[in-house]
Design an enzyme around this catalytic site. Structure first.
Site, PDB file in Angstrom:
ATOM      1  N   ARG A 143       7.384   4.514  27.725  1.00 39.36           N
ATOM      2  CA  ARG A 143       6.909   5.568  28.620  1.00 39.36           C
ATOM      3  C   ARG A 143       5.765   5.119  29.546  1.00 39.36           C
ATOM      4  O   ARG A 143       4.869   5.887  29.867  1.00 39.36           O
ATOM      5  CB  ARG A 143       6.448   6.810  27.826  1.00 39.36           C
ATOM      6  CG  ARG A 143       7.547   7.511  27.090  1.00 39.36           C
ATOM      7  CD  ARG A 143       8.613   8.037  28.050  1.00 39.36           C
ATOM      8  NE  ARG A 143       9.809   8.355  27.330  1.00 39.36           N
ATOM      9  CZ  ARG A 143      10.754   7.469  27.008  1.00 39.36           C
ATOM     10  NH1 ARG A 143      10.672   6.220  27.404  1.00 39.36           N
ATOM     11  NH2 ARG A 143      11.801   7.826  26.322  1.00 39.36           N
TER      12      ARG A 143
ATOM     13  N   CYS B 273       9.478  16.436  27.283  1.00 41.82           N
ATOM     14  CA  CYS B 273       8.708  16.281  26.056  1.00 41.82           C
ATOM     15  C   CYS B 273       7.212  16.334  26.381  1.00 41.82           C
ATOM     16  O   CYS B 273       6.746  15.664  27.296  1.00 41.82           O
ATOM     17  CB  CYS B 273       9.053  14.965  25.375  1.00 41.82           C
ATOM     18  SG  CYS B 273      10.647  15.033  24.544  1.00 41.82           S
TER      19      CYS B 273
ATOM     20  N   GLU C 190       2.314  13.363  26.548  1.00 44.22           N
ATOM     21  CA  GLU C 190       3.093  12.488  27.423  1.00 44.22           C
ATOM     22  C   GLU C 190       3.079  13.043  28.850  1.00 44.22           C
ATOM     23  O   GLU C 190       3.095  12.299  29.816  1.00 44.22           O
ATOM     24  CB  GLU C 190       4.532  12.403  26.919  1.00 44.22           C
ATOM     25  CG  GLU C 190       5.416  11.591  27.845  1.00 44.22           C
ATOM     26  CD  GLU C 190       6.903  11.789  27.581  1.00 44.22           C
ATOM     27  OE1 GLU C 190       7.375  11.325  26.554  1.00 44.22           O
ATOM     28  OE2 GLU C 190       7.575  12.396  28.426  1.00 44.22           O
TER      29      GLU C 190
END
Ligand code: EPU
Length: 323
Positions: free
Chosen positions: A195, A243, A318
């Site tokens: 990520r 998410c 995130e």
């Protein structure tokens, strides 16, 4: 809404941002700049620097929470840089990344097997890229099926999931650095991680994506399967920012994902105002219609605290947050 001729691209004053994000919360920004090409983007970015205007970059708004109220400075959106081209042969790529469309039409090969590459500008949407590759029978990006957002954000944060990551197909990325300089980075010179594309403060203008040639029916079949699976396990049709938390390192969480930790902490269905933790997937917060950014931020902290009380894990967000 007023606009100004003083920017080197289309511009809106006091623009609403909520509808430009998939979570659909948040307020406005003093200036929304809408460059239509990578060159315009660089010019707009330079204009902000010259005027001492703070900048933020908005892609598809799929992984972003914007605070309520008025943000200072300028937001540069890449939504008008929504272009995807068949890549010209090596050596011609540089012009393609600035956008010589006529030249591209001339040099782009028609045969799908000789040069399975795209040039994508930052505003090209992930679903369009995945669809175009599968139509041509080019494999490598099926794992991004169902991932919203634009190329720029996808590259910057190495979007992806269990079936693959954005950087699996990256050959080269063109970025503008904080000092306004433009550089091309080759895949070998980059270190993407989970990520995180590893580009630091540099902003993605476009990229060359390289695929492998396969059978179109099989690529399309995998895209279909992943989309169906995604719909089964994620609230894909609802307003969310994807998410919310990163998955913690496996050794700290007995291998449990953030979604599982949140479910185990009894947070599914927990709500603040119109913001609610999805019953389908614990790592999604859904806006039921009229959530404010404050509702979402409060709920994020509640979830984090509850998980921390039940485990030793302090979940890291995130999603990107603009305050
Ligand atoms: N699980 C639960 N309860 C839940 C959610 C998940 O028990 O409420 C379990 C699942 O059954 C599974 C495990 O947890 O055994 C992992 O769940 P899942 O397969 O849904 O994957 P994830 O780790 O939660 C990651 C990415 C997603 C991506 C999916 C699918 C992160 C933080 N998330 O989710 O990315 O879509 O894989 O490829 O890395 C995003 O980046 O915004 C995002 C949603």
């Amino acid at each position: 809404m007023s606009s100004s001729q003083n920017w080197p691209c289309a511009a809106l004053a006091r623009a609403d941002l909520a509808d430009r994000t998939t979570m659909r919360v948040g307020g406005r920004v003093e200036w929304l700049l809408e460059p239509a090409t990578p060159d315009e983007f660089v010019a707009a970015f330079a204009a902000c620097r010259e005027r001492g205007v703070a900048t933020r970059v908005l892609g598809g708004g799929a992984n972003l929470l914007v605070d309520d109220g008025m943000l200072g400075g300028a937001v540069l959106t890449t939504s008008r840089m929504n272009r995807l081209f068949r890549a010209p042969l090596d050596g011609e790529v540089s012009g393609a990344l600035t956008g010589e469309e006529a030249d591209l039409a001339r040099v782009a090969p028609r045969d799908r097997t000789t040069n399975p590459r795209f040039v994508a500008w930052a505003g090209a949407t992930m679903p369009a890229i995945v669809r175009a590759a599968s139509e041509l029978g080019w494999t490598g990006l099926e794992g991004l099926a169902g991932v919203p957002g634009n190329l720029g954000g996808g590259v910057a944060m190495n979007a992806g999931g269990r079936w693959g990551d954005m950087w699996d197909v990256i050959e080269r990325v063109r970025v503008v650095d904080p000092d306004g300089g433009v550089r091309d980075l080759l895949r070998a010179d980059c270190t993407p991680r989970y990520r995180d594309g590893g580009l630091g403060a540099s902003i993605v203008l476009g990229a060359v994506l390289a695929f492998r040639v396969e059978d179109s029916a099989r690529v399309k079949q995998r895209v279909r399967e992943y989309l169906l699976e995604k719909r089964r396990i994620q609230p894909v049709t609802e307003w969310s920012a994807g998410c919310i938390f990163k998955n913690p390192p496996k050794e700290t969480s007995d291998g449990r994902s953030a979604g599982k930790l949140i479910e185990d902490a009894g947070c599914k269905g927990l709500a603040r105002g119109d913001a609610i933790v999805s019953e389908l997937h614990g790592n999604f917060i859904v806006n039921r219609g009229a959530a404010s950014a404050a509702d979402v931020f409060t709920l994020i902290e509640d979830v984090r605290d509850r998980v921390a009380q039940k485990t030793t894990v302090r979940l890291e967000t995130e999603v990107k947050v603009w305050r």
